[in-house]
Design an enzyme around this catalytic site. Structure first.
Site, PDB file in Angstrom:
ATOM      1  N   GLU A 433       0.432   1.923  17.908  1.00 21.33           N
ATOM      2  CA  GLU A 433       0.747   0.837  18.451  1.00 21.33           C
ATOM      3  C   GLU A 433       1.242   0.757  19.966  1.00 21.33           C
ATOM      4  O   GLU A 433       2.355  -0.055  20.279  1.00 21.33           O
ATOM      5  CB  GLU A 433       1.642   0.035  17.568  1.00 21.33           C
ATOM      6  N   ASP A 527       5.164  -0.932   1.452  1.00 19.00           N
ATOM      7  CA  ASP A 527       6.094  -2.013   1.862  1.00 19.00           C
ATOM      8  C   ASP A 527       5.047  -3.412   1.676  1.00 19.00           C
ATOM      9  O   ASP A 527       5.653  -4.599   1.680  1.00 19.00           O
ATOM     10  CB  ASP A 527       6.324  -2.022   3.294  1.00 19.00           C
ATOM     11  N   GLU A 579      11.451  -2.176   6.972  1.00 11.67           N
ATOM     12  CA  GLU A 579      12.113  -3.407   7.477  1.00 11.67           C
ATOM     13  C   GLU A 579      13.208  -4.119   6.418  1.00 11.67           C
ATOM     14  O   GLU A 579      13.950  -4.792   6.666  1.00 11.67           O
ATOM     15  CB  GLU A 579      10.944  -4.225   8.241  1.00 11.67           C
TER      16      GLU A 579
HETATM   17  C1  ACM Z   1       2.015   2.342  11.445  1.00 10.69           C
HETATM   18  O1  ACM Z   1       1.681   1.723  10.337  1.00 10.69           O
HETATM   19  N1  ACM Z   1       2.232   1.736  12.697  1.00 10.69           N
HETATM   20  C2  ACM Z   1       1.436   4.075  11.533  1.00 10.69           C
END
Ligand code: ACM
Length: 637
Positions: A433, A527, A579
């Site tokens: 990312e 999650d 999170e």
């Molecule tokens: C990821 O979920 N950014 C590896």
């Protein structure tokens, strides 16, 4: 209750939602110069806000109204837009908030009501009722036979070791017998539970034989003895008589389907204390996982002590309104902090090793580095970089610069200490990312590109990762990274690629000759919510993942079993991003029982897997989860 905030979806389209936010002053006092601080994990378009100005760093939002007065018993209303998919869950709403006013720094609590969703999910997954199986072993052994009769373990039972490498497994068995069944045994000596070396068995393989002479656990590796012990623990039943356990006569001949069977835990977004991490590692051992991927650094917290740079934990492990790292996700009016000392890490590594589990540390670079950058600005900030970018998690200052000498000093020192601390051959370098737009307005980065003839900024990412790969190799380690690690085409085929956005990258990389680990968000991200119900905690950007969906995961299912590409698949990993996970109860709920479903995908041959059969074993297995006080999501709600 003096203040309350309500959030409601006003209108909703595919990639666009409009919200109405109301702040109620329920006190008997007028307030002035007020601001509302709250947490939401999607990016609010700043220009879309009516009646107020809004600033956002990550999930941390501050709203300053145009009209600075709010009378007693009055309310303030504004609207704003978010250009993402519609919200479906209550956990998508505002997670925490406080209000400040009258030019005071005091942070006053605000009651946050559940978000009013426009189109909450209505379906519910139904799981057919089943009867418990007679032998409730998960993951299912690949070959077994059960015979008439049963053996009873009692006060007289004792372990015999006729094996090298079985001692840790035998100790673990004793500890678990004591904590799960309150079953106490004499110290290791000469008795009816025999651990015996069987050199014909490869890494991880084991046999468990129970007959009228007792229990025999055979393996050719330390991990094999741990797996044999795990199977034994699941096959035992407590008797009415005190300190007695029974096990049917049986013969199990078992070996893992995949060499790599992992779980990743994010300890950055929320910090998980050592005891919680150990508890998870112990659970992993029960399901024959052999790898714990420890996500130790991210934008929102640096969690590993690095002696060369104490700032990384002095600054980077703490979030508060007065710190370089502002609060995120939860408990925003208080300081939030935590990291693992090197002594604690050694303890956890040893604990995992005793249970046949290798810990792969992850130091996530060059993106997801905000905590490191805020800790070491003198090394990691390029003041002349005017690039504009926004990461998925809404930061514009979270990427290392490949053109700063400080970046390489940072990498060297951190990787040296990490390599020393973790015996694992593999070190995970992240690489996920990196936002577009990064490095484009940096003279130093542009000069570096020119020097090397790079035409795409992605090559700068490759440049930095190639450096990390070489550094790790010099430390005796193999670099592994997320699927973006091969962006910019600079790392060698020695790098192991973890695909996560889908299976596509794994397939592409495997075809190019990379070894791959499959961690597709659509099946293995714990999650993700577990059902189509607004009250389910979790997110759904990759999928909603009910138990059956997780169970049915088959890696690269469209390829023939004989396809040579499949040889490149070293294994499967599930992951818990945190999170919204900040306590044991929530962690258990997201992990269980889906972990057991993924365990079966990792261990059991596809021809042996069957959903109904798994369910009946799970049903019988739940009592073991109950004994451990695990707050699992009940499959038969
Ligand atoms: C990821 O979920 N950014 C590896």
């Amino acid at each position: 209750m003096s203040f309350r905030v309500d959030l409601a979806v006003v209108s909703e389209q595919k990639q666009f939602c409009r919200f109405g936010l109301t702040v109620h002053n329920l006190s008997d006092q007028d307030i002035h110069n007020w601001s509302l601080t709250f947490v939401i994990d999607r990016f609010i378009s700043p220009d879309s806000v009516t009646n107020a100005a809004l600033s956002q760093v990550g999930s941390f939002c501050t709203l300053e109204p145009n009209n600075t007065h709010l009378k007693a018993n009055a309310h303030f209303y504004c609207e704003f837009s978010i250009t993402t998919a519609p919200l479906r869950f209550y956990t998508d709403g505002i997670k925490d908030a406080f209000i400040q006013f009258n030019n005071s720094n005091a942070r006053h609590p605000v009651v946050v009501t559940p978000i009013v969703l426009a189109s909450p999910y209505k379906e519910r997954t139904h799981i057919t009722p089943v009867d418990a199986a007679t032998l409730n072993i998960i993951p299912k052994p690949n070959q077994y036979e059960i015979y008439d009769g049963q053996y009873t373990l009692s006060n007289d039972s004792q372990i015999t070791l006729q094996a090298s490498g079985a001692e840790e497994a035998a100790n673990w068995l004793q500890q678990e017998l004591s904590s799960l069944f309150d079953f106490k045994m004499k110290p290791i000596g000469k008795g009816d539970i025999l651990y015996r070396t069987n050199p014909t068995l490869d890494e991880g393989e084991y046999q468990l034989i129970v007959d009228r002479f007792g229990v025999r656990l055979e393996a050719g590796s330390a991990s094999g003895f741990v797996h044999a012990s795990a199977t034994l623990l699941q096959a035992l039943t407590r008797c009415a008589e005190p300190n007695q356990l029974t096990i049917p006569y049986l013969k199990i001949v078992d070996s893992p389907r995949f060499k790599y069977r992992g779980m990743m835990l994010d300890c950055s977004r929320h910090f998980h204390p050592v005891e919680r991490v150990k508890r998870l590692i112990n659970n992993l051992a029960h399901y024959k996982f052999n790898t714990f991927h420890w996500h130790l650094t991210d934008d929102e917290g640096w969690r590993i002590e690095i002696k060369a740079f104490p700032e990384l934990t002095q600054v980077g492990s703490t979030r508060s309104v007065d710190s370089p790292l502002v609060p995120q996700f939860s408990t925003i009016s208080e300081e939030y902090s935590g990291f693992y000392s090197q002594a604690e890490i050694k303890q956890v590594v040893a604990y995992a090793e005793q249970r046949g589990i290798t810990i792969i540390p992850e130091i996530d670079v060059p993106g997801h580095c905000r905590a490191a950058i805020k800790s070491l600005p003198h090394l990691l900030v390029d003041d002349e970089d005017h690039s504009q970018y926004r990461s998925i998690q809404n930061y514009n200052d979270n990427v290392l610069s490949p053109a700063l000498p400080g970046t390489y000093l940072f990498l060297d020192k951190v990787l040296e200490e990490v390599a020393e601390l973790f015996p694992s051959k593999w070190v995970h370098i992240g690489a996920d990312e990196v936002p577009s737009g990064v490095w484009e307005e940096s003279q130093k980065c542009q000069a570096l590109m020119q020097e090397h003839g790079y035409s795409d900024t992605k090559e700068l990412q490759g440049h930095l990762l190639r450096y990390a790969e070489k550094k790790l190799r010099s430390l005796g380690k193999r670099m592994v990274g997320w699927e973006e690690a091969q962006h910019g085409d600079k790392v060698s085929k020695d790098t192991v690629i973890y695909s996560w956005l889908s299976e596509e990258a794994a397939l592409k990389c495997a075809k190019q000759g990379f070894d791959v680990i499959l961690q597709p968000g659509q099946y293995t991200y714990l999650d993700m919510a577990q059902d189509y119900a607004p009250e389910e905690p979790g997110v759904d950007w990759a999928n909603v993942i009910p138990l059956e969906h997780a169970y049915r995961y088959e890696p690269l299912a469209e390829l023939d079993d004989q396809d040579p590409i499949k040889k490149r698949v070293l294994g499967i990993q599930c992951a818990l991003w945190c999170e919204i996970v900040n306590n044991q109860q929530r962690m258990d709920y997201m992990i269980f029982p889906r972990l057991t479903a993924i365990a079966e995908a990792c261990w059991t041959q596809n021809t042996q897997r069957n959903w109904e059969d798994y369910l009946s074993r799970l049903k019988g297995h739940l009592s073991l989860l109950n004994k451990q006080g695990i707050n699992y999501r009940s499959p038969w709600k």
